[in-house]
Design an enzyme around this catalytic site. Structure first.
Site, short mmCIF file in Angstrom:
data_model
loop_
_atom_site.label_atom_id
_atom_site.label_comp_id
_atom_site.label_asym_id
_atom_site.label_seq_id
_atom_site.Cartn_x
_atom_site.Cartn_y
_atom_site.Cartn_z
N TYR A 1 53.18 42.24 56.91
CA TYR A 1 53.41 43.77 56.22
C TYR A 1 52.86 43.41 54.85
O TYR A 1 53.48 42.64 54.08
CB TYR A 1 54.60 44.21 56.31
CG TYR A 1 54.74 45.37 57.30
CD1 TYR A 1 54.22 46.55 56.32
CD2 TYR A 1 55.43 45.61 58.27
CE1 TYR A 1 54.07 47.82 57.36
CE2 TYR A 1 55.13 46.80 59.02
CZ TYR A 1 54.68 48.00 58.52
OH TYR A 1 54.58 48.76 59.38
N GLU B 1 52.29 46.76 52.23
CA GLU B 1 52.03 47.91 51.54
C GLU B 1 51.66 47.85 50.29
O GLU B 1 52.37 46.87 49.50
CB GLU B 1 53.41 48.71 51.90
CG GLU B 1 53.62 49.47 53.28
CD GLU B 1 54.57 50.10 53.55
OE1 GLU B 1 55.40 50.22 52.56
OE2 GLU B 1 54.79 50.80 54.53
N ASP C 1 29.42 60.30 54.18
CA ASP C 1 30.15 59.67 55.39
C ASP C 1 29.03 58.74 56.16
O ASP C 1 28.15 59.48 56.95
CB ASP C 1 30.93 60.54 56.32
CG ASP C 1 31.43 60.20 57.49
OD1 ASP C 1 31.06 58.76 57.72
OD2 ASP C 1 32.14 60.51 58.22
N THR D 1 33.08 54.04 58.61
CA THR D 1 33.76 52.96 59.65
C THR D 1 32.89 51.66 59.45
O THR D 1 32.11 51.33 58.58
CB THR D 1 33.40 52.99 61.16
OG1 THR D 1 31.83 53.19 61.45
CG2 THR D 1 33.94 54.73 61.66
N LYS E 1 30.42 50.09 63.52
CA LYS E 1 29.41 50.67 64.06
C LYS E 1 28.24 49.76 64.00
O LYS E 1 28.32 48.63 63.93
CB LYS E 1 29.15 52.18 63.75
CG LYS E 1 30.17 52.81 64.32
CD LYS E 1 30.22 54.43 63.97
CE LYS E 1 31.73 55.11 64.38
NZ LYS E 1 31.42 56.47 64.00
N ARG F 1 37.19 47.31 64.23
CA ARG F 1 37.30 48.73 64.10
C ARG F 1 38.25 48.87 62.94
O ARG F 1 39.36 48.33 62.92
CB ARG F 1 38.03 49.33 65.43
CG ARG F 1 37.57 48.96 66.69
CD ARG F 1 38.11 49.72 67.68
NE ARG F 1 37.54 51.28 67.63
CZ ARG F 1 36.29 51.20 68.04
NH1 ARG F 1 35.69 50.27 68.70
NH2 ARG F 1 35.86 52.43 67.89
C1 PLP Z 1 32.22 57.54 64.00
C2 PLP Z 1 32.80 58.56 62.94
C3 PLP Z 1 33.87 58.78 62.20
C4 PLP Z 1 35.09 58.34 62.78
O1 PLP Z 1 35.39 57.11 63.24
P1 PLP Z 1 36.55 56.56 64.01
O2 PLP Z 1 36.71 55.23 63.63
O3 PLP Z 1 36.26 56.90 65.41
O4 PLP Z 1 37.82 57.35 63.48
C5 PLP Z 1 33.81 59.53 61.07
N1 PLP Z 1 32.50 60.10 60.45
C6 PLP Z 1 31.48 59.80 61.41
C7 PLP Z 1 30.07 60.12 60.84
C8 PLP Z 1 31.53 58.87 62.41
O5 PLP Z 1 30.00 59.17 63.06
#
Ligand code: PLP
Length: 420
Positions: free
Chosen positions: A56, A58, A202, A228, A231, A237
């Site tokens: 942990y 925090e 994003d 993220t 990807k 993740r």
């Molecule tokens: C995949 C994605 C997310 C969310 O990611 P998670 O890990 O699934 O919560 C947010 N924004 C965009 C543009 C995405 O493609």
């Protein structure tokens, strides 16, 4: 002294061990085309499956609420330093549990409930968390979605500007989940500045391409950048927020204590490894190959009479409009899956069909490129896809294609998976 009984997974829980082995096999013998998915390396898997999950912590390095952080502080600092170098950012927060919580933290940092915000609508390729109505972000904020143009399906900047002038959003999201073209961050910035909005990029899907310089970077243009890590960046993740020095405190406070408790330290270690891997020249070559493969695959599909939203791609994904093939997206996705080609059905802009049975199919090259596949394999894939789309109900075609797909897959073993 008696030792603790601590058997390996296969003994402790054969049921789960068997399921993991089955998923390893699935990920080996199928062509995985879901553009948000990838294969992590063995090194990333090891770090993410480590004892760091036991701790942990925090707070942030040097300012924790529990003792015993001698090691964890170093892990998190390494992850942050590597990501800062990789993206050229002033500040990074690597604690968000995933992409969606990273975006929620941005709202918490800059907005009050009911504030106006803007993002690309879901049907045009935006993400749920950019203010779509079924998401908490569409319920707790006054969301104004912009879209794409009817004629070329590119982002409609005239609409972005007019909505921004009318509603004066606190934050403006740019970044997408099903859009095959370059995001023009500078155009968004110009509009955001005009109305005093904080521009948030994003880059969840494209962060690997951005890190490799294959897609323009929003750093220095958007005040806040979320992503993220699992990807195209090819980490475990997780989520992260990059920002300029001015917004660092607000972002850190929003993530903890605003939104989350203890960070997932095993994930942080995996992200650090992924960031190290992404600094290697081989990663740049990988990202270039992802985009090249998507282009080749798109051209080969066009030649088969499939229609592509926007006519092609600049990035890792293709949005297929199956209308000319006379097959609904869901039927196509299910037939392809039976043939060993895994994709997801998807709405296309201005889709006349319903979201649970839309006209489109979304495919991407990040995972198959991680296996080392190239142009020849893309052309074979387009052939197979065409054969399945032309005969989705023919068991002989499906079985034959599945066999050929498996044969190809065996020649390109994916990273991270022991070959049995
Ligand atoms: C995949 C994605 C997310 C969310 O990611 P998670 O890990 O699934 O919560 C947010 N924004 C965009 C543009 C995405 O493609």
């Amino acid at each position: 002294m008696a030792t603790l009984h601590d058997p390996p997974l296969a003994q402790r829980d054969p049921e789960i061990a068997r399921l993991i082995a089955a998923e390893e096999l699935r990920e080996t013998v199928k062509l995985r085309l879901i553009p948000s998915e990838n294969y992590v390396s063995r090194a990333v898997l090891e770090a993410s499956g480590s004892v760091l999950t036991n701790k942990y912590s925090e707070g942030y390095a040097g300012k924790r609420y529990y003792e015993g952080q001698q090691i964890i502080d170093q892990v998190e600092e390494l992850a942050c330093a590597r990501l800062k170098t990789l993206f050229g950012a002033d500040h990074v927060n690597v604690q968000p549990y995933s992409g969606s919580p990273a975006n929620l933290a941005v709202y918490l940092a800059f907005c009050q409930p009911g504030d106006p915000i803007m993002g690309l609508g879901l049907p045009a390729g935006g993400h749920l968390t950019h203010g779509w109505n079924v998401s908490i972000t569409g319920k707790y904020f006054q969301s104004h979605a912009y879209g794409v143009r009817r004629d070329d399906h590119r982002i409609d900047f005239d609409q972005v500007r007019s909505l921004a002038r009318e509603h004066k959003p606190k934050i403006m999201w740019c970044g997408t989940t099903a859009y095959p073209r370059i995001i023009e961050f500078d155009k968004f910035r110009e509009i955001a500045d005009e109305v005093g909005a904080i521009l948030c990029a994003d880059i969840a899907h494209i962060s690997g391409l951005v890190a490799a310089g294959v897609h323009p970077s929003p750093i220095g243009i958007a005040k806040v950048v979320t992503s993220t890590t699992h990807k195209t960046l090819r980490g475990p993740r997780g989520g992260m927020i990059l920002c300029d020095a001015e917004h660092a405190k607000a972002i850190d406070r929003a993530v903890f204590p605003g939104l989350q408790g203890g960070p997932h330290n095993h994930t942080t270690a995996g992200i650090a490894v992924a960031a190290l891997e992404a600094q290697q020249p081989a990663f740049e070559a990988y990202a270039r190959a992802v985009v090249d493969n998507a282009k080749v695959l798109g051209e080969a599909l066009l030649a088969k009479g499939v229609s592509l939203v926007t006519g092609g791609t600049d990035n890792h994904l293709l949005l297929l409009d199956l209308t000319p093939k006379n097959i609904p997206g869901k039927v196509a996705a299910q037939a392809l899956d039976r043939a060993g080609i895994v994709a997801n059905y998807n709405s296309i802009p201005f889709d006349p069909r319903k979201p649970f049975d839309p006209s489109g199919l979304r495919i991407g090259t990040p995972a198959i490129t991680s296996r080392g596949m190239g142009a020849d394999e893309m052309r074979r894939l387009a052939d197979w896809m065409d054969q399945v789309l032309c005969a989705p109900d023919d068991p002989a075609t499906i079985t034959r294609v599945a066999g050929e797909v498996e044969q190809l897959c065996r020649q390109f073993p994916p990273p991270g998976i022991p070959q049995r």
